[in-house]
Design an enzyme around this catalytic site. Structure first.
Site, PDB file in Angstrom:
ATOM      1  N   VAL A  34       0.833  -1.194   0.000  1.00  0.00           N
ATOM      2  CA  VAL A  34       0.000   0.000   0.000  1.00  0.00           C
ATOM      3  C   VAL A  34       0.869   1.246   0.000  1.00  0.00           C
ATOM      4  O   VAL A  34       2.048   1.202   0.351  1.00  0.00           O
ATOM      5  CB  VAL A  34      -0.973   0.009   1.213  1.00  0.00           C
ATOM      6  CG1 VAL A  34      -1.901  -1.182   1.144  1.00  0.00           C
ATOM      7  CG2 VAL A  34      -0.216   0.004   2.522  1.00  0.00           C
ATOM      8  N   SER A  35       0.279   2.372  -0.396  1.00  0.00           N
ATOM      9  CA  SER A  35       1.074   3.596  -0.520  1.00  0.00           C
ATOM     10  C   SER A  35       1.549   4.112   0.835  1.00  0.00           C
ATOM     11  O   SER A  35       2.486   4.895   0.912  1.00  0.00           O
ATOM     12  CB  SER A  35       0.269   4.677  -1.241  1.00  0.00           C
ATOM     13  OG  SER A  35      -0.940   4.942  -0.559  1.00  0.00           O
ATOM     14  N   ALA A  36       0.895   3.675   1.920  1.00  0.00           N
ATOM     15  CA  ALA A  36       1.346   4.051   3.258  1.00  0.00           C
ATOM     16  C   ALA A  36       2.599   3.280   3.665  1.00  0.00           C
ATOM     17  O   ALA A  36       3.123   3.470   4.740  1.00  0.00           O
ATOM     18  CB  ALA A  36       0.240   3.801   4.286  1.00  0.00           C
ATOM     19  N   CYS A  37       3.052   2.410   2.765  1.00  0.00           N
ATOM     20  CA  CYS A  37       4.334   1.716   2.891  1.00  0.00           C
ATOM     21  C   CYS A  37       4.309   0.556   3.856  1.00  0.00           C
ATOM     22  O   CYS A  37       5.349   0.046   4.247  1.00  0.00           O
ATOM     23  CB  CYS A  37       5.461   2.675   3.259  1.00  0.00           C
ATOM     24  SG  CYS A  37       5.612   4.036   2.098  1.00  0.00           S
ATOM     25  N   GLY A  38       3.143   0.105   4.231  1.00  0.00           N
ATOM     26  CA  GLY A  38       3.042  -1.136   4.970  1.00  0.00           C
ATOM     27  C   GLY A  38       2.388  -2.159   4.055  1.00  0.00           C
ATOM     28  O   GLY A  38       2.095  -1.894   2.916  1.00  0.00           O
TER      29      GLY A  38
END
Length: 238
Positions: free
Chosen positions: A104-108
């Site tokens: 995901v773009s939230a990097c998780g």
């Protein structure tokens, strides 16, 4: 990026104004190795070929662009990377990550494992380089990121990653809603241009987490810097 109608609150004038503004976009990129799904990455819909290549190299699945036979981008967000005959794609993926992923773009990710639990499974590359960068050049290169990045200037909604030479010459720049994606894109851009990563440094607008630093180490980038901060996992990997 998209241009949309917004309501702008002008506090000093005590009024609401209607105007057009730009916002960052996010879309899925489905990366396939040969015919097998490897990962779905939520990202800014630009430099998708570079993102796929950079992601696979920075995650240790590919050694270089020389492993690639061809790449095909399709309209539905599918990117098929076909490897050269004789390369065992399944083994490469199992060494890197034993299951398909959603990034995901939230990097998780839904199947995220902290580096502390994977430390004995990771092959940490030792980066040897004679790269020397003047502190003033390093500082100025990091400071310039927000000025060089057009999408960031218009939206404020993306991260930036760049590769510079030791003299401060900009070699590649990428933007994405995710800081990991921005790094993957700039790695893919550099790999496609046959850059010698050992003579470059990476500048990022995102925090230097362990996985971001590990991406740089895997491609032999000897120096990383950021507008933001390093955190403990980034320091441990370095």
């Amino acid at each position: 990026m998209l241009e949309v109608e917004v309501s702008r609150v002008n506090i000093s004038a005590h009024k609401i104004e209607r105007k057009t503004d730009f916002i960052a976009q996010e879309a899925p990129l489905h990366i396939f190795l040969n015919q097998a799904h490897y990962a779905t990455v939520l990202c800014s819909p630009s430099q998708l070929r570079e993102l796929a290549v950079g992601h696979l190299i920075a995650e240790g699945v590919l050694k270089s662009t020389e492993d690639i036979h061809d790449i095909r981008l399709e309209e539905d967000g599918k990117c098929v990377v076909r490897l050269k005959p004789g390369i065992d794609a399944e083994r490469r993926v199992s060494v890197s990550q034993p299951f398909a992923r959603l990034v995901v773009s939230a990097c998780g990710s839904l199947d995220y494992w902290p580096l502390s639990k994977l430390i004995d499974r990771i092959d940490f590359p030792r980066v040897s380089s004679g790269l020397v960068v003047d502190a003033a050049i390093l500082s100025e290169s990091v400071r310039r990121l927000n000025f060089l990045a057009e999408t960031f200037r218009k939206t404020g909604g993306v991260h930036i990653a760049a590769l510079y030479s030791s003299s401060g010459k900009l070699l590649a720049l990428s933007e994405d809603v995710g800081r990991h994606n921005a790094v993957d894109k700039v790695v893919g851009t550099g790999a496609s241009a046959k850059l010698d990563f050992s003579n470059c440094f990476l500048a990022s607008s995102g925090r230097l987490t362990g996985d971001v630093v590990l991406k740089a180490a895997r491609v032999r980038i000897p120096l990383v810097a950021s507008i933001a901060a390093a955190i403990d996992s980034g320091v441990d990997i370095a």
